[in-house]
Scaffold this active site. Sequence first.
Site, mmCIF file in Angstrom:
data_model
loop_
_atom_site.group_PDB
_atom_site.id
_atom_site.type_symbol
_atom_site.label_atom_id
_atom_site.label_comp_id
_atom_site.label_asym_id
_atom_site.label_seq_id
_atom_site.Cartn_x
_atom_site.Cartn_y
_atom_site.Cartn_z
ATOM 1 N N TYR A 102 16.258 30.487 4.891
ATOM 2 C CA TYR A 102 15.040 31.227 5.255
ATOM 3 C C TYR A 102 14.979 31.450 6.761
ATOM 4 O O TYR A 102 15.236 30.530 7.544
ATOM 5 C CB TYR A 102 13.800 30.424 4.861
ATOM 6 C CG TYR A 102 13.489 30.428 3.374
ATOM 7 C CD1 TYR A 102 13.262 31.612 2.691
ATOM 8 C CD2 TYR A 102 13.405 29.230 2.671
ATOM 9 C CE1 TYR A 102 12.962 31.621 1.334
ATOM 10 C CE2 TYR A 102 13.108 29.217 1.314
ATOM 11 C CZ TYR A 102 12.881 30.413 0.648
ATOM 12 O OH TYR A 102 12.587 30.398 -0.679
ATOM 13 N N LYS A 129 0.849 -1.204 0.000
ATOM 14 C CA LYS A 129 0.000 0.000 0.000
ATOM 15 C C LYS A 129 0.879 1.246 0.000
ATOM 16 O O LYS A 129 2.083 1.168 0.267
ATOM 17 C CB LYS A 129 -0.927 -0.023 1.214
ATOM 18 C CG LYS A 129 -0.240 -0.041 2.561
ATOM 19 C CD LYS A 129 -1.187 -0.547 3.627
ATOM 20 C CE LYS A 129 -0.503 -0.733 4.949
ATOM 21 N NZ LYS A 129 -0.795 0.301 5.909
HETATM 22 C C1 PLP Z 1 -3.908 -4.417 8.590
HETATM 23 C C2 PLP Z 1 -2.444 -4.222 8.402
HETATM 24 N N1 PLP Z 1 -1.656 -5.296 8.316
HETATM 25 C C3 PLP Z 1 -0.315 -5.169 8.138
HETATM 26 C C4 PLP Z 1 0.284 -3.930 8.069
HETATM 27 C C5 PLP Z 1 1.786 -3.831 7.909
HETATM 28 O O1 PLP Z 1 2.350 -3.235 9.047
HETATM 29 P P1 PLP Z 1 3.936 -3.031 9.111
HETATM 30 O O2 PLP Z 1 4.266 -2.073 8.029
HETATM 31 O O3 PLP Z 1 4.177 -2.466 10.469
HETATM 32 O O4 PLP Z 1 4.521 -4.380 8.888
HETATM 33 C C6 PLP Z 1 -0.505 -2.797 8.167
HETATM 34 C C7 PLP Z 1 0.128 -1.460 8.107
HETATM 35 O O5 PLP Z 1 -0.345 -0.466 8.517
HETATM 36 C C8 PLP Z 1 -1.907 -2.932 8.330
HETATM 37 O O6 PLP Z 1 -2.705 -1.872 8.425
#
Ligand code: PLP
Length: 358
Positions: free
Chosen positions: A255, A35
């Site tokens: 700045y 994601k």
């Molecule tokens: C439902 C879920 N599973 C897994 C993950 C992965 O987490 P991480 O990046 O800490 O491994 C996330 C990340 O936010 C998540 O929302």
Amino acid sequence: MSRPTRAVIDLQALRHNYQLAQSLAPESKTIPMVKANAYGHGAIKIAQALADLAPAFGVACIEEALELRSAGIKQPILLLEGAFDAAELKVAATKGFWVMVENHPQKEAIINADLALPLTVWLGVDTGMHRLGFQPSDIAEVYQCLNNSRNVSQPIVFTSHFACADDLDSDATAKQIDTFKACAPVTALQSLANSAAILAWPKAQREWQRPGYMLYGNSPFSVAQENADQLKPVMSFESAVISLRNIAAGEPVGYTGNWTAQRDSNIATITVGYGDGYPRNAINGTPVLINGVRCPLVGRVSMDMITVDVTELTEVAIGDKAVLWGPELPVNEVASYCDSIGYELLTRMPGRVPRVFL
Ligand SMILES: Cc1ncc(COP(=O)(O)O)c(C=O)c1O
């Protein structure tokens, strides 16, 4: 010559990290979380680089899943927040996306949907994070409803997410596991572990695990941890010196002039700024590698440039390499200078920064 600012992405390091996650739980299947553009690394290239290893991928929303499908990714893709409306459920069913179901309206929408094919459903349980998921007391009934629906394919996966797995001293993770155990049938497929749990909480191992941050080679912990120490950072955020000047003691830089030279100083200007995702609130003293040597950021971060005190360097020239974070300078460390976390710095890197894949 083009602007030298870029994020170099080491796909071998990515695969090493995936294999580490897999080796820590050999009985589990490892679903990479890609994601938010694979935590800023470039979702399509990251998914392609793991396509021969990963049984599925995880994203936050259907747009991200469709992007991967269009790029030829064939695996199931888990929508971590489920579908947002009935139209998305139809797309999910035809495209082979798995949907999380977290609340009663989502459950009803699945049961009432007019779908071409049944959906693979992940049933979210709120075991203590109190962000998403059904109350444990509702789970048996919700499971029954979904189980009886012709729109749901078998088996349903029981899942939950940890709030504090990165805190090795907290008892919250053990409590969440206990709550989960009390409501998820032992015979059901299950998924609990994120990166921190994969690295440090073996009791969280289930059929599926969902690493994100660790795949990109960074530790979710603020302290050293045996398994996390084996991770290899995937991104090296690089730029170069584009200007150099000697300034006299007492002269301000940048700045608002929020930094003033305490001695005669040599200041290097680097062509990277908050428009490239370098944090604007990075404080004076934030480390930047110039020719591999840690030098302090001085003066405000601009949109396209930063200034670094290179007085201690014996040799520095226009064109010399700067590294903002990477294997020699952990993004977690940089984040600690700007009231942030590595997750955020990586994720918000904008499209202007070319990703160069090794
Ligand atoms: C439902 C879920 N599973 C897994 C993950 C992965 O987490 P991480 O990046 O800490 O491994 C996330 C990340 O936010 C998540 O929302």
